[in-house]
Design a protein around this motif. Structure first.
Motif, short mmCIF file in Angstrom:
data_model
loop_
_atom_site.label_atom_id
_atom_site.label_comp_id
_atom_site.label_asym_id
_atom_site.label_seq_id
_atom_site.Cartn_x
_atom_site.Cartn_y
_atom_site.Cartn_z
N GLY A 198 0.71 -1.18 0.24
CA GLY A 198 -0.12 -0.09 -0.15
C GLY A 198 0.79 1.42 0.07
O GLY A 198 0.81 1.91 -1.11
N SER A 199 1.66 1.43 0.93
CA SER A 199 2.41 2.71 1.04
C SER A 199 3.68 2.49 1.53
O SER A 199 3.90 1.15 1.97
CB SER A 199 1.65 3.83 1.94
N SER A 200 4.69 3.49 1.86
CA SER A 200 6.04 3.11 2.38
C SER A 200 5.93 2.69 4.04
O SER A 200 6.80 2.17 4.60
CB SER A 200 6.72 4.50 2.24
N ASN A 201 4.64 2.99 4.62
CA ASN A 201 4.63 2.76 5.93
C ASN A 201 3.43 1.56 6.27
O ASN A 201 2.30 1.67 5.29
CB ASN A 201 4.31 3.84 6.93
N SER A 202 3.58 0.55 6.68
CA SER A 202 2.71 -0.36 6.90
C SER A 202 1.76 -0.33 8.27
O SER A 202 2.22 0.82 8.99
CB SER A 202 3.24 -2.02 7.19
N THR A 203 0.97 -0.91 8.36
CA THR A 203 0.14 -0.56 9.83
C THR A 203 0.86 -0.84 10.87
O THR A 203 0.78 -0.30 11.89
CB THR A 203 -1.05 -1.77 9.93
N GLY A 204 2.04 -1.50 10.94
CA GLY A 204 3.00 -1.65 12.33
C GLY A 204 3.97 -0.68 12.18
O GLY A 204 4.90 -0.71 12.99
N GLY A 205 4.07 0.32 11.19
CA GLY A 205 5.01 1.47 11.00
C GLY A 205 6.42 0.96 10.40
O GLY A 205 7.50 1.56 10.54
N PHE A 206 6.17 -0.19 9.64
CA PHE A 206 7.37 -0.71 9.02
C PHE A 206 7.77 -0.11 7.72
O PHE A 206 7.07 0.36 7.02
CB PHE A 206 7.30 -2.19 8.64
N LYS A 207 9.05 0.20 7.63
CA LYS A 207 9.62 0.94 6.28
C LYS A 207 10.63 0.18 5.57
O LYS A 207 11.28 -0.61 5.98
CB LYS A 207 10.26 2.38 6.72
N PHE A 208 10.59 0.28 4.25
CA PHE A 208 11.33 -0.59 3.41
C PHE A 208 12.77 -0.11 3.64
O PHE A 208 12.99 1.10 3.65
CB PHE A 208 11.02 -0.58 1.90
N GLN A 209 13.80 -1.01 3.87
CA GLN A 209 15.16 -0.74 3.93
C GLN A 209 16.10 -1.11 2.70
O GLN A 209 15.74 -2.37 2.20
CB GLN A 209 15.80 -1.58 5.23
N PRO A 210 16.68 -0.33 2.13
CA PRO A 210 17.78 -0.47 1.08
C PRO A 210 18.40 -1.60 1.06
O PRO A 210 18.80 -2.22 2.30
CB PRO A 210 18.51 0.74 1.07
N VAL A 211 18.51 -2.53 0.09
CA VAL A 211 19.33 -3.85 0.12
C VAL A 211 20.25 -3.85 -0.95
O VAL A 211 19.99 -3.38 -1.92
CB VAL A 211 18.03 -5.19 -0.08
N LYS A 212 21.52 -4.43 -0.63
CA LYS A 212 22.62 -4.41 -1.49
C LYS A 212 22.41 -5.89 -2.27
O LYS A 212 21.88 -6.91 -1.61
CB LYS A 212 23.88 -4.39 -0.87
N CYS A 213 22.44 -5.85 -3.52
CA CYS A 213 22.19 -7.02 -4.33
C CYS A 213 23.85 -7.69 -4.62
O CYS A 213 24.82 -7.12 -4.39
CB CYS A 213 21.60 -6.64 -5.63
N ASP A 214 23.55 -9.10 -4.90
CA ASP A 214 24.74 -9.90 -5.10
C ASP A 214 24.71 -10.32 -6.70
O ASP A 214 23.47 -10.57 -6.90
CB ASP A 214 24.75 -11.03 -4.05
N PHE A 215 25.95 -10.86 -7.07
CA PHE A 215 25.95 -11.64 -8.30
C PHE A 215 25.62 -12.93 -7.97
O PHE A 215 25.85 -13.71 -7.02
CB PHE A 215 27.32 -11.46 -8.81
N ASP A 216 24.78 -13.31 -8.88
CA ASP A 216 24.25 -14.75 -8.87
C ASP A 216 25.12 -15.74 -9.61
O ASP A 216 25.05 -15.66 -11.04
CB ASP A 216 22.80 -14.71 -9.40
N LEU A 217 25.83 -16.60 -8.98
CA LEU A 217 26.74 -17.38 -9.71
C LEU A 217 25.98 -18.71 -9.68
O LEU A 217 26.87 -19.66 -10.28
CB LEU A 217 27.94 -17.68 -8.76
N SER A 218 24.94 -19.00 -9.67
CA SER A 218 24.33 -20.19 -9.84
C SER A 218 23.87 -20.54 -11.19
O SER A 218 23.85 -19.50 -11.84
CB SER A 218 22.89 -20.48 -8.70
#
Length: 242
Positions: free
Chosen positions: A222-242
């Motif tokens: 829905g929005s950047s804040n959930s009902t519990g006040g959760f906010k998305f945190q940036p995530v670093k991606c990795d190279f997929d070696l599989s």
């Protein structure tokens, strides 16, 4: 006294002595040809060994030159890996039909930042495909326009994955879905498939096709804040070696 031999005053005629046998030379044509062919085969084998040895020496010299050139280029450019991040994510819709629990409606915004830390290396992104996964099942994808990224540059890439698709979830994923629906935060994975070329001054490399994975994105609905006040945190991606 012994008996004296009679005195022979004439020619003695004994058994005739056979004349010596004359040596006959034998010219065997097949034997002569075999000797010639044997010499020719030996020469051909010798020439073949020389040619193979020359080819091996040339290949070894080329490999050594390429290795030295690559090492010198590495010392000059000191390339560093390009870094990918999911800077922001919004999940506007994520629901299954009530009459068909395999038909998923989704609308997902993913904002990536791509950092090129190299001072002398540019990157051509010829193809970028971004896919969203839930429970190891891909539910949608989108293609990004090609672009060039210069030296020491950070590029922001905005993507939107939306539509509907048939997604068959296993029992474990169904259980996780119920928990996510209750909390309002969905655990989604994203994967990028790339076709890139690197530019060293005026030299361009051949195409490479790395894969990038961004796992366990916790995205509120829905929005950047959930009902519990959760906010998305940036995530670093990795190279997929599989």
């Amino acid at each position: 006294m012994g008996t004296k031999q009679p005195y022979l005053n004439g020619a003695y005629y004994g058994p005739s002595i056979p004349p010596p046998a004359k040596a006959h030379r034998s010219y065997d044509s097949p034997g002569f040809g075999c000797c010639c062919f044997s010499c020719l085969g030996s020469c051909l084998r010798c020439c073949g060994c020389c040619i193979l040895s020359l080819i091996c020496n040339i290949l070894i010299a080329i490999a050594v030159i390429l290795a030295i050139t690559g090492f010198i280029l590495w010392l000059i450019f000191r390339p560093n890996a390009v870094k990918f991040y999911v800077a922001d994510a919004n999940l506007n819709r994520f629901s299954f039909d009530s009459n068909n629990n395999s038909n998923l409606h989704y609308s997902l915004d993913l904002n990536f930042t791509i950092r090129n830390p190299n001072q002398r290396v540019g990157v051509y992104y010829d193809e970028i495909s971004v896919s969203g996964y839930y429970g190891d099942q891909r539910f949608g994808s989108v293609n990004v326009s090609s672009f060039y990224q210069g030296h020491k540059n950070t590029t922001v890439v905005l993507t939107k994955i939306e539509g509907q698709n048939l997604v068959v979830l296993g029992d474990g994923a169904r259980t996780d879905l119920k928990e996510d629906e209750k909390s309002g935060v969905y655990r989604i994975d994203a994967k990028l498939r790339l076709s890139v070329r690197f530019k060293f001054w005026v030299i361009k490399s051949w195409k490479l096709k790395p894969k990038i994975k961004c796992d366990d994105l916790k995205i509120p609905l829905g929005s950047s804040n959930s009902t519990g006040g959760f906010k998305f945190q940036p995530v670093k991606c990795d190279f997929d070696l599989s």
